[in-house]
Design an enzyme around this catalytic site. Structure first.
Site, PDB file in Angstrom:
ATOM      1  N   GLY A 217       5.617   5.613  11.091  1.00  0.00           N
ATOM      2  CA  GLY A 217       5.590   4.259  10.536  1.00  0.00           C
ATOM      3  C   GLY A 217       6.793   3.932   9.672  1.00  0.00           C
ATOM      4  N   VAL A 261       1.030  14.542  -1.696  1.00  0.00           N
ATOM      5  CA  VAL A 261       1.640  14.001  -2.919  1.00  0.00           C
ATOM      6  C   VAL A 261       0.677  13.945  -4.104  1.00  0.00           C
ATOM      7  CG1 VAL A 261       3.431  12.648  -1.761  1.00  0.00           C
ATOM      8  CG2 VAL A 261       1.215  11.584  -2.248  1.00  0.00           C
ATOM      9  N   ASN A 287       6.675   6.453  -0.550  1.00  0.00           N
ATOM     10  CA  ASN A 287       6.171   5.641   0.563  1.00  0.00           C
ATOM     11  C   ASN A 287       4.751   6.029   0.985  1.00  0.00           C
ATOM     12  OD1 ASN A 287       6.445   4.055   3.262  1.00  0.00           O
ATOM     13  ND2 ASN A 287       6.025   6.176   3.889  1.00  0.00           N
ATOM     14  N   GLY A 289       1.111   6.346   1.594  1.00  0.00           N
ATOM     15  CA  GLY A 289       0.078   5.410   1.156  1.00  0.00           C
ATOM     16  C   GLY A 289      -1.049   5.383   2.160  1.00  0.00           C
ATOM     17  N   LYS A 294     -12.754  -2.095   2.181  1.00  0.00           N
ATOM     18  CA  LYS A 294     -14.193  -2.401   2.090  1.00  0.00           C
ATOM     19  C   LYS A 294     -14.338  -3.549   1.079  1.00  0.00           C
ATOM     20  CE  LYS A 294     -17.832  -0.193   3.901  1.00  0.00           C
ATOM     21  NZ  LYS A 294     -17.966  -0.308   5.348  1.00  0.00           N
ATOM     22  N   LEU A 296     -15.636  -5.283  -2.092  1.00  0.00           N
ATOM     23  CA  LEU A 296     -15.967  -4.586  -3.340  1.00  0.00           C
ATOM     24  C   LEU A 296     -17.479  -4.361  -3.465  1.00  0.00           C
ATOM     25  CD1 LEU A 296     -14.988  -3.324  -5.961  1.00  0.00           C
ATOM     26  CD2 LEU A 296     -15.087  -5.585  -7.034  1.00  0.00           C
ATOM     27  N   ASN A 298     -19.448  -3.503  -1.296  1.00  0.00           N
ATOM     28  CA  ASN A 298     -19.857  -2.324  -0.499  1.00  0.00           C
ATOM     29  C   ASN A 298     -19.000  -1.087  -0.795  1.00  0.00           C
ATOM     30  OD1 ASN A 298     -21.636  -4.054   0.818  1.00  0.00           O
ATOM     31  ND2 ASN A 298     -20.068  -4.643   2.309  1.00  0.00           N
ATOM     32  N   TYR A 350      -6.949  -1.223  -2.737  1.00  0.00           N
ATOM     33  CA  TYR A 350      -5.538  -1.172  -2.321  1.00  0.00           C
ATOM     34  C   TYR A 350      -4.683  -2.082  -3.218  1.00  0.00           C
ATOM     35  CZ  TYR A 350      -1.637  -1.327   1.085  1.00  0.00           C
ATOM     36  OH  TYR A 350      -0.413  -1.245   1.715  1.00  0.00           O
TER      37      TYR A 350
HETATM   38  P1  NAI Z   1       1.087   4.889   7.927  1.00  0.00           P
HETATM   39  O1  NAI Z   1      -0.374   5.124   7.714  1.00  0.00           O
HETATM   40  O2  NAI Z   1       1.571   4.632   9.306  1.00  0.00           O
HETATM   41  O3  NAI Z   1       1.933   6.134   7.317  1.00  0.00           O
HETATM   42  C1  NAI Z   1       1.667   6.673   6.050  1.00  0.00           C
HETATM   43  C2  NAI Z   1       2.134   8.121   6.015  1.00  0.00           C
HETATM   44  O4  NAI Z   1       1.827   8.640   4.714  1.00  0.00           O
HETATM   45  C3  NAI Z   1       1.447   9.005   7.041  1.00  0.00           C
HETATM   46  O5  NAI Z   1       2.391   9.784   7.732  1.00  0.00           O
HETATM   47  C4  NAI Z   1       0.512   9.868   6.188  1.00  0.00           C
HETATM   48  O6  NAI Z   1       0.285  11.162   6.740  1.00  0.00           O
HETATM   49  C5  NAI Z   1       1.282   9.934   4.884  1.00  0.00           C
HETATM   50  N1  NAI Z   1       0.385  10.253   3.756  1.00  0.00           N
HETATM   51  C6  NAI Z   1      -0.807   9.698   3.461  1.00  0.00           C
HETATM   52  N2  NAI Z   1      -1.333  10.323   2.387  1.00  0.00           N
HETATM   53  C7  NAI Z   1      -0.472  11.272   1.994  1.00  0.00           C
HETATM   54  C8  NAI Z   1      -0.467  12.235   0.953  1.00  0.00           C
HETATM   55  N3  NAI Z   1      -1.496  12.345   0.099  1.00  0.00           N
HETATM   56  N4  NAI Z   1       0.608  13.054   0.831  1.00  0.00           N
HETATM   57  C9  NAI Z   1       1.648  12.962   1.701  1.00  0.00           C
HETATM   58  N5  NAI Z   1       1.693  12.074   2.717  1.00  0.00           N
HETATM   59  C10 NAI Z   1       0.646  11.233   2.858  1.00  0.00           C
HETATM   60  O7  NAI Z   1       1.465   3.687   6.934  1.00  0.00           O
HETATM   61  P2  NAI Z   1       2.669   2.616   7.012  1.00  0.00           P
HETATM   62  O8  NAI Z   1       2.148   1.368   7.626  1.00  0.00           O
HETATM   63  O9  NAI Z   1       3.899   3.226   7.562  1.00  0.00           O
HETATM   64  O10 NAI Z   1       2.861   2.304   5.436  1.00  0.00           O
HETATM   65  C11 NAI Z   1       3.775   3.022   4.622  1.00  0.00           C
HETATM   66  C12 NAI Z   1       3.731   2.435   3.223  1.00  0.00           C
HETATM   67  O11 NAI Z   1       3.985   1.023   3.271  1.00  0.00           O
HETATM   68  C13 NAI Z   1       2.376   2.598   2.552  1.00  0.00           C
HETATM   69  O12 NAI Z   1       2.568   2.850   1.167  1.00  0.00           O
HETATM   70  C14 NAI Z   1       1.727   1.235   2.764  1.00  0.00           C
HETATM   71  O13 NAI Z   1       0.757   0.970   1.784  1.00  0.00           O
HETATM   72  C15 NAI Z   1       2.938   0.306   2.633  1.00  0.00           C
HETATM   73  N6  NAI Z   1       2.745  -0.991   3.267  1.00  0.00           N
HETATM   74  C16 NAI Z   1       2.561  -1.125   4.634  1.00  0.00           C
HETATM   75  C17 NAI Z   1       2.404  -2.387   5.205  1.00  0.00           C
HETATM   76  C18 NAI Z   1       2.237  -2.606   6.686  1.00  0.00           C
HETATM   77  O14 NAI Z   1       2.098  -3.757   7.123  1.00  0.00           O
HETATM   78  N7  NAI Z   1       2.272  -1.571   7.517  1.00  0.00           N
HETATM   79  C19 NAI Z   1       2.401  -3.598   4.369  1.00  0.00           C
HETATM   80  C20 NAI Z   1       2.592  -3.341   2.965  1.00  0.00           C
HETATM   81  C21 NAI Z   1       2.773  -2.089   2.457  1.00  0.00           C
END
Ligand code: NAI
Length: 445
Positions: A217, A261, A287, A289, A294, A296, A298, A350
């Site tokens: 991602g 993390v 990054n 996340g 859900k 609130l 529930n 979130y």
């Molecule tokens: P994704 O779910 O595709 O990738 C997130 C990555 O973080 C995954 O590889 C996962 O294994 C890793 N991860 C999760 N928990 C972890 C932990 N405890 N320790 C180490 N690695 C961990 O998510 P995406 O869509 O690429 O999002 C990346 C960031 O961008 C996140 O912080 C998300 O909240 C933020 N974001 C994404 C949006 C979107 O439309 N996709 C919109 C706004 C923010």
């Protein structure tokens, strides 16, 4: 990852049909290209500013074809509005009406950028009125752009000049394809710190950068972009994402660190790896996340606590450890979200974490600056990733189309470009910044 809609409405016979039927046709955005010019055509500069001539000379030195005050009938790649010396709303008229005429001459992918000063409670009422009015102007102009053109502003705080390194770097960012999905936004230059990169295409040369959640991602796109921009990258993700992490690393010559993390010693492990393997730690991108949506009513403790633990508590803990270690010139860029600004149904947990990132960034700016460092956040809107591709097609299409400015979701690369810019030395004067990368989505206005 994107569906075929955009391709169909922009090519061949289906383009004609789409036009005939009056279907919305999202434009192709002008994105980063190493060889391409900074703007797709000449730049018209309107308005005046104390150091306008020096600025013009600088713009020419960047290879831009600069016209002052009048460009005749020429097609334009950009429009720069020098509005930083205005003291009354009545002064806006000649510049804005000339700007309006010039908008009709803009090429696809053009950029409109303003320079202005912040409106503060200490200003004379008329001064504050014109300054705050410029905020409204640029957000409105952003919504009137066509063909993937955008409008953004640079706000010069604390008497910083239009020639300060971060003001110039912001201008380069907005003009270039790097800002393709940034629209109707402002970058606030706080001070004269920062050093412009000699090579604009390699702003991170010699830097060691760590990206968490980099196995897929947005994180994977960030890792690739930082490597493209010259950094030695360390990619971090959970042990279960190990295979994907290695693939990302191999493609860009990065090293891998399997790490949750939320671990108490996460920062120490990152410092040991970066400094032990590569000699320093210059940039950390928080990054990683998760979402556990859900309503609130529930919500359960598992969903609430895990989102807070991964998305914000881990960052607070790591930043504290980095500050304690006293790493010089350390830059941090965190992932916020428009959900943390405007809220989103089903995402109170979130939004707490992403609003939390914004609060953390603003309050940590001074702490990182003490050692020559900085901290910033990027707040993405609707980004086309594995996560959003699981949303049903109808809902997804609506989510894109309620973005009146660019009529499409952004790509992970769009977020990565903003992060690379904010993590560069040239952006040091933007310390504490939160930049939305959202195509001027309705969410969060
Ligand atoms: P994704 O779910 O595709 O990738 C997130 C990555 O973080 C995954 O590889 C996962 O294994 C890793 N991860 C999760 N928990 C972890 C932990 N405890 N320790 C180490 N690695 C961990 O998510 P995406 O869509 O690429 O999002 C990346 C960031 O961008 C996140 O912080 C998300 O909240 C933020 N974001 C994404 C949006 C979107 O439309 N996709 C919109 C706004 C923010």
């Amino acid at each position: 990852m994107t569906d075929k809609y955009m391709e169909l409405v922009n090519t061949g016979a289906t383009k004609k049909l789409a036009k005939l039927l009056g279907l919305p046709r999202p434009p192709r955005l002008r994105r980063y290209s190493e060889q391409g010019p900074l703007l797709p055509g000449p730049l018209l500069v309107l308005g005046n500013s104390a150091r306008a001539q020096e600025l013009s000379d600088t713009l020419v030195s960047w290879g831009l074809d600069v016209c002052r005050h009048d460009a005749g009938d020429a097609k334009l790649g950009g429009l720069l509005l020098l509005l930083d010396e205005l003291v009354h709303p009545e002064e806006l008229s000649p510049i804005m009406l000339a700007a309006g005429r010039a908008l009709r001459q803009l090429l696809p992918g053009a950029r409109v950028v303003s320079f202005s000063r912040p409106a503060t409670a200490d200003d004379e009422p008329a001064v504050a009125a014109v300054r705050q009015g410029i905020d409204g102007i640029m957000r409105s102009v952003g919504r009137e752009m066509r063909g993937g053109a955008t409008a953004n502003g640079i706000v010069l705080e604390n008497s910083t000049s239009i020639l300060s390194p971060s003001a110039l770097a912001s201008l380069q960012f907005f003009f270039s394809g790097r800002s393709a999905y940034v629209d109707g936004q402002f970058l606030r230059v706080r001070n004269d710190q920062g050093v412009l990169a000699e090579d604009f295409t390699k702003p991170l040369t010699g830097k060691v950068a760590v990206v968490t959640g980099a196995a897929r991602g947005i994180g994977a796109a960030i890792a690739k972009t930082l490597a493209r921009d010259g950094a030695q990258v360390v990619v971090v993700d959970m042990p279960q994402a190990g295979d994907s992490l290695v693939k990302v690393a191999n493609a860009i010559g990065a090293t891998t660190l399997q790490l949750d993390v939320t671990a108490a010693d996460a920062a120490q492990q990152i410092m040991d790896h970066a400094i032990g393997r590569h000699g320093s730690l210059d940039l950390v991108i928080h990054n990683a996340g998760i979402t556990r949506d859900k309503l609130l009513a529930n919500m359960d403790a598992g969903r609430w606590d895990s989102v807070i633990a991964v998305n914000i508590a881990s960052q607070l803990r790591m930043n504290e450890a980095f500050l304690k270690a006293g790493l010089p010139n350390l830059r941090i860029v965190s992932l916020a979200s428009t959900s943390g600004i405007a809220g989103n149904r089903g995402q109170s947990n979130y939004a707490a974490s992403k609003g939390g990132v914004i609060g953390m960034v603003r309050s940590s700016a001074k702490l990182f600056e003490t050692n020559g460092g900085s901290i910033a956040a990027v707040a993405p809107g609707f980004i086309e990733t594995d996560m959003t591709s699981k949303i049903p097609l109808g809902t997804r299409t609506v989510a894109r189309m309620v973005l009146p400015s660019l009529m499409q979701g952004g790509l992970p690369q769009d977020v990565a470009e903003a992060i690379s810019f904010l993590g560069s030395d040239a952006a040091a004067g933007l310390n504490g910044q939160v930049l939305r990368v959202c195509g001027q989505s309705l969410v969060g206005a």
